[in-house]
Design a protein around this motif. Structure first.
Motif, PDB file in Angstrom:
ATOM      1  N   PRO A 125      42.756  16.656  12.707  1.00  0.00           N
ATOM      2  CA  PRO A 125      41.822  17.431  13.526  1.00  0.00           C
ATOM      3  C   PRO A 125      41.234  16.633  14.687  1.00  0.00           C
ATOM      4  CG  PRO A 125      40.919  17.032  11.333  1.00  0.00           C
ATOM      5  CD  PRO A 125      42.330  16.551  11.326  1.00  0.00           C
ATOM      6  N   GLU A 126      40.985  15.351  14.490  1.00  0.00           N
ATOM      7  CA  GLU A 126      40.438  14.530  15.581  1.00  0.00           C
ATOM      8  C   GLU A 126      41.451  14.364  16.707  1.00  0.00           C
ATOM      9  OE1 GLU A 126      37.362  13.294  16.239  1.00  0.00           O
ATOM     10  OE2 GLU A 126      36.811  14.591  14.567  1.00  0.00           O
ATOM     11  N   GLY A 127      42.709  14.163  16.340  1.00  0.00           N
ATOM     12  CA  GLY A 127      43.757  14.021  17.352  1.00  0.00           C
ATOM     13  C   GLY A 127      43.928  15.288  18.166  1.00  0.00           C
ATOM     14  N   VAL A 128      43.897  16.440  17.499  1.00  0.00           N
ATOM     15  CA  VAL A 128      44.014  17.712  18.198  1.00  0.00           C
ATOM     16  C   VAL A 128      42.794  17.915  19.091  1.00  0.00           C
ATOM     17  CG1 VAL A 128      44.091  20.219  17.901  1.00  0.00           C
ATOM     18  CG2 VAL A 128      45.537  18.746  16.492  1.00  0.00           C
ATOM     19  N   SER A 129      41.625  17.575  18.590  1.00  0.00           N
ATOM     20  CA  SER A 129      40.412  17.692  19.411  1.00  0.00           C
ATOM     21  C   SER A 129      40.516  16.825  20.659  1.00  0.00           C
ATOM     22  CB  SER A 129      39.174  17.305  18.606  1.00  0.00           C
ATOM     23  OG  SER A 129      38.892  18.294  17.653  1.00  0.00           O
ATOM     24  N   GLU A 130      41.057  15.632  20.508  1.00  0.00           N
ATOM     25  CA  GLU A 130      41.241  14.742  21.660  1.00  0.00           C
ATOM     26  C   GLU A 130      42.210  15.356  22.655  1.00  0.00           C
ATOM     27  OE1 GLU A 130      39.781  11.850  22.744  1.00  0.00           O
ATOM     28  OE2 GLU A 130      38.387  12.326  21.137  1.00  0.00           O
ATOM     29  N   LEU A 131      43.295  15.916  22.158  1.00  0.00           N
ATOM     30  CA  LEU A 131      44.278  16.557  23.031  1.00  0.00           C
ATOM     31  C   LEU A 131      43.654  17.730  23.781  1.00  0.00           C
ATOM     32  CD1 LEU A 131      47.251  16.809  23.952  1.00  0.00           C
ATOM     33  CD2 LEU A 131      47.588  18.339  22.003  1.00  0.00           C
ATOM     34  N   PHE A 132      42.931  18.586  23.064  1.00  0.00           N
ATOM     35  CA  PHE A 132      42.306  19.747  23.686  1.00  0.00           C
ATOM     36  C   PHE A 132      41.213  19.340  24.673  1.00  0.00           C
ATOM     37  CE2 PHE A 132      43.289  22.886  19.973  1.00  0.00           C
ATOM     38  CZ  PHE A 132      44.608  22.965  20.392  1.00  0.00           C
ATOM     39  N   SER A 133      40.624  18.176  24.486  1.00  0.00           N
ATOM     40  CA  SER A 133      39.514  17.762  25.353  1.00  0.00           C
ATOM     41  C   SER A 133      39.970  17.155  26.669  1.00  0.00           C
ATOM     42  CB  SER A 133      38.612  16.770  24.625  1.00  0.00           C
ATOM     43  OG  SER A 133      39.246  15.508  24.507  1.00  0.00           O
ATOM     44  N   GLU A 134      41.265  16.958  26.869  1.00  0.00           N
ATOM     45  CA  GLU A 134      41.732  16.319  28.102  1.00  0.00           C
ATOM     46  C   GLU A 134      41.349  17.123  29.336  1.00  0.00           C
ATOM     47  OE1 GLU A 134      45.841  15.300  27.846  1.00  0.00           O
ATOM     48  OE2 GLU A 134      45.479  13.850  26.249  1.00  0.00           O
ATOM     49  N   TYR A 186      37.539  22.974  27.321  1.00  0.00           N
ATOM     50  CA  TYR A 186      36.348  22.135  27.478  1.00  0.00           C
ATOM     51  C   TYR A 186      35.153  22.757  26.764  1.00  0.00           C
ATOM     52  CZ  TYR A 186      32.806  19.121  29.396  1.00  0.00           C
ATOM     53  OH  TYR A 186      31.763  18.229  29.507  1.00  0.00           O
ATOM     54  N   LEU A 187      34.977  24.060  26.917  1.00  0.00           N
ATOM     55  CA  LEU A 187      33.909  24.759  26.201  1.00  0.00           C
ATOM     56  C   LEU A 187      34.072  24.538  24.692  1.00  0.00           C
ATOM     57  CD1 LEU A 187      31.564  26.802  25.864  1.00  0.00           C
ATOM     58  CD2 LEU A 187      33.293  28.630  26.088  1.00  0.00           C
ATOM     59  N   GLY A 188      35.282  24.710  24.196  1.00  0.00           N
ATOM     60  CA  GLY A 188      35.546  24.478  22.775  1.00  0.00           C
ATOM     61  C   GLY A 188      35.254  23.044  22.356  1.00  0.00           C
ATOM     62  N   THR A 189      35.605  22.108  23.212  1.00  0.00           N
ATOM     63  CA  THR A 189      35.343  20.691  22.926  1.00  0.00           C
ATOM     64  C   THR A 189      33.847  20.439  22.775  1.00  0.00           C
ATOM     65  OG1 THR A 189      37.349  19.952  24.047  1.00  0.00           O
ATOM     66  CG2 THR A 189      35.553  18.357  23.877  1.00  0.00           C
ATOM     67  N   VAL A 190      33.063  20.979  23.694  1.00  0.00           N
ATOM     68  CA  VAL A 190      31.607  20.780  23.629  1.00  0.00           C
ATOM     69  C   VAL A 190      31.066  21.427  22.356  1.00  0.00           C
ATOM     70  CG1 VAL A 190      29.391  21.278  24.738  1.00  0.00           C
ATOM     71  CG2 VAL A 190      31.360  20.568  26.132  1.00  0.00           C
ATOM     72  N   ILE A 191      31.537  22.609  22.014  1.00  0.00           N
ATOM     73  CA  ILE A 191      31.080  23.290  20.798  1.00  0.00           C
ATOM     74  C   ILE A 191      31.421  22.469  19.568  1.00  0.00           C
ATOM     75  CG2 ILE A 191      31.465  25.306  19.315  1.00  0.00           C
ATOM     76  CD1 ILE A 191      31.758  26.962  21.943  1.00  0.00           C
TER      77      ILE A 191
END
Length: 146
Positions: A29-38, A87-92
């Protein structure tokens, strides 16, 4: 950008894509979050306006205040909207306890809050890029209420 062969391939592999993303989220999950946060395109637009995105709720409000120059380029709007949604999802995910990335059966990523409520942040981001509504900070405020 319209890439017909890619669209065709994605349509044929829609179920596989959802399974692959769901497995990746479950495994890392952390890796996917990092990918989505780019969110590279959004970050470039923000940087050009003098804004550094720090993945805070305040940065969403700052994005809402940007002059939407990207709307002059209709090909860029959907891509920028995807980035805004991610980005919105990342902040959430990073600021609201219990929030996390999930995948709908059609393969589209979304946010699930601790309450079980699901948010289509990519759809919100695309709408924001196209029309300015909903404001990203408003979408975040609604998510933070559960």
């Amino acid at each position: 950008m319209n890439i017909p062969f890619l669209d065709h391939w994605l349509n044929r592999h829609e179920a596989d894509r959802g399974v692959g993303i769901a497995a990746a989220i479950a495994e890392d999950p952390e890796g996917v979050s990092e990918l989505f946060s780019e969110c590279e395109m959004l970050r470039v637009q923000a940087r050009a306006a003098g804004l550094e995105l720090d993945e805070s709720p305040a940065s969403l409000e700052a994005l809402d205040q940007l002059m939407p120059r990207w709307r002059r380029d209709p090909e860029a709007v959907p891509w920028l909207g995807n980035d805004a949604g991610f980005y919105l999802g990342t902040v959430i995910v990073r600021t609201i306890p219990g929030a996390g990335w999930q995948v709908w059966p059609n393969g589209h990523p979304m946010i699930r809050l601790a309450s079980g409520r699901e948010l289509n942040v990519v759809e919100s981001g695309v709408s924001w890029a196209m029309t300015g509504s909903p404001e990203l900070c408003q979408a975040y405020a609604e998510a933070s209420e559960g």
